[in-house]
Write a protein that holds these residues in place. Structure first.
Motif, short mmCIF file in Angstrom:
data_model
loop_
_atom_site.label_atom_id
_atom_site.label_comp_id
_atom_site.label_asym_id
_atom_site.label_seq_id
_atom_site.Cartn_x
_atom_site.Cartn_y
_atom_site.Cartn_z
N UNK A 19 31.04 72.36 -118.86
CA UNK A 19 31.34 73.02 -120.17
C UNK A 19 31.61 74.63 -119.62
N UNK A 20 32.59 75.28 -119.88
CA UNK A 20 32.95 76.79 -119.48
C UNK A 20 31.88 77.67 -120.20
N UNK A 21 31.78 78.93 -120.03
CA UNK A 21 30.94 79.92 -120.66
C UNK A 21 30.97 80.05 -122.07
N UNK A 22 32.25 80.01 -122.73
CA UNK A 22 32.52 80.02 -124.13
C UNK A 22 32.08 78.67 -124.96
N UNK A 23 32.43 77.55 -124.35
CA UNK A 23 31.96 76.46 -125.00
C UNK A 23 30.55 76.28 -125.01
N UNK A 24 29.72 76.86 -123.97
CA UNK A 24 28.41 76.78 -123.83
C UNK A 24 27.80 77.61 -124.90
N UNK A 25 28.11 78.70 -125.07
CA UNK A 25 27.87 79.63 -126.09
C UNK A 25 28.03 78.93 -127.38
N UNK A 26 29.37 78.70 -127.85
CA UNK A 26 29.67 77.81 -128.90
C UNK A 26 28.89 76.74 -129.17
N UNK A 27 28.35 75.82 -128.11
CA UNK A 27 27.75 74.59 -128.12
C UNK A 27 26.13 74.98 -128.55
N UNK A 28 25.66 76.27 -128.00
CA UNK A 28 24.28 76.43 -128.26
C UNK A 28 24.33 76.89 -129.85
N UNK A 29 25.21 77.61 -130.06
CA UNK A 29 25.12 78.12 -131.65
C UNK A 29 25.18 77.09 -132.46
N UNK A 30 26.17 76.08 -132.11
CA UNK A 30 26.51 74.72 -132.95
C UNK A 30 25.21 73.93 -133.02
N UNK A 31 24.63 73.75 -131.79
CA UNK A 31 23.32 72.93 -131.83
C UNK A 31 22.27 73.72 -132.57
N UNK A 32 21.98 75.01 -132.68
CA UNK A 32 21.18 75.67 -133.44
C UNK A 32 21.45 75.37 -135.09
N UNK A 33 22.78 75.45 -135.29
CA UNK A 33 23.12 75.30 -136.77
C UNK A 33 22.72 73.57 -137.10
N UNK A 34 23.12 72.77 -136.38
CA UNK A 34 22.78 71.42 -136.50
C UNK A 34 21.24 71.27 -136.72
N UNK A 35 20.34 71.61 -135.78
CA UNK A 35 19.05 71.66 -135.70
C UNK A 35 18.38 72.27 -137.13
N UNK A 36 18.94 73.07 -137.61
CA UNK A 36 18.51 74.10 -138.63
C UNK A 36 18.73 73.26 -140.04
N UNK A 37 20.13 72.65 -140.27
CA UNK A 37 20.53 72.22 -141.14
C UNK A 37 20.36 70.41 -141.29
N UNK A 38 20.23 70.08 -139.86
CA UNK A 38 20.02 68.56 -139.82
C UNK A 38 21.75 67.76 -139.79
N UNK A 39 22.60 68.35 -140.47
CA UNK A 39 23.94 67.82 -140.60
C UNK A 39 24.90 68.76 -141.07
N UNK A 40 26.01 68.79 -140.37
CA UNK A 40 27.12 69.70 -140.69
C UNK A 40 28.56 68.91 -140.88
N UNK A 41 29.02 69.51 -142.01
CA UNK A 41 30.35 68.71 -142.30
C UNK A 41 31.41 69.11 -140.99
N UNK A 42 32.09 67.90 -140.70
CA UNK A 42 33.18 68.42 -139.58
C UNK A 42 34.20 69.20 -140.28
N UNK A 43 34.63 69.02 -141.46
CA UNK A 43 35.80 69.75 -142.03
C UNK A 43 35.32 71.20 -142.09
N UNK A 44 33.99 71.60 -142.02
CA UNK A 44 33.61 73.12 -142.01
C UNK A 44 33.62 73.84 -140.68
N UNK A 45 33.98 73.01 -139.67
CA UNK A 45 33.94 73.51 -138.44
C UNK A 45 35.28 74.18 -137.99
N UNK A 46 35.33 75.32 -137.22
CA UNK A 46 36.55 75.62 -136.61
C UNK A 46 36.97 74.91 -135.30
N UNK A 47 38.41 75.34 -134.86
CA UNK A 47 38.79 74.45 -133.92
C UNK A 47 37.80 74.50 -132.52
N UNK A 48 37.48 75.68 -132.42
CA UNK A 48 36.59 75.76 -131.00
C UNK A 48 35.22 74.99 -131.18
#
Length: 136
Positions: free
Chosen positions: A1-30
């Protein structure tokens, strides 16, 4: 993973861990690309569940696909149960004939009464179910 996707991946993992589940439709393309990468690496799992707003449409689609098979199997089972109901009085009738041959009159009368009761129950069941069985 490149730097941008790593940063986005970390933020996404934080959101998933805090909420438990995220709707795929609510995600941006990145974020969707990051999710695909996280799934590929095995960090997260995707779960598919029906949309509660469209659940009626989903059930109609499923029923239209399986309607002919379900109707055939339901009618088959109904006719099988009907055949069992008709055959039910035959065993006590057989036993009453056997006991008559052996000379046990009281046992013959007992089995004849049981045969009559079961035949009446079979008649009632057939009478109540006949309309549903004949119509497809």
């Amino acid at each position: 993973m490149d730097e941008l996707s790593e940063r986005g991946g970390r933020e996404l993992l934080r959101r998933i861990l805090s909420r438990g589940r995220i709707a795929y439709d609510s995600l941006s393309e990145d974020e969707r690309k990051a999710v695909e990468e996280l799934v590929r690496l095995g960090y997260v799992k995707l779960y598919i569940e029906p949309n509660s707003k469209k659940l009626g449409d989903v059930l109609r689609v499923i029923n239209s696909v399986n309607a002919s098979h379900a109707a055939f199997s339901a009618n088959y089972i109904k006719y099988l149960c009907l055949a069992l109901v008709i055959l039910m009085p035959l065993l006590p009738l057989y036993l009453s004939i056997r006991s008559l041959i052996m000379g046990y009159t009281s046992v013959t009368i007992f089995f004849l009464i049981i045969t009559l009761v079961l035949a009446y129950v079979a008649y009632i069941i057939i009478h109540r179910r006949r309309c549903r069985l004949i119509k497809p």
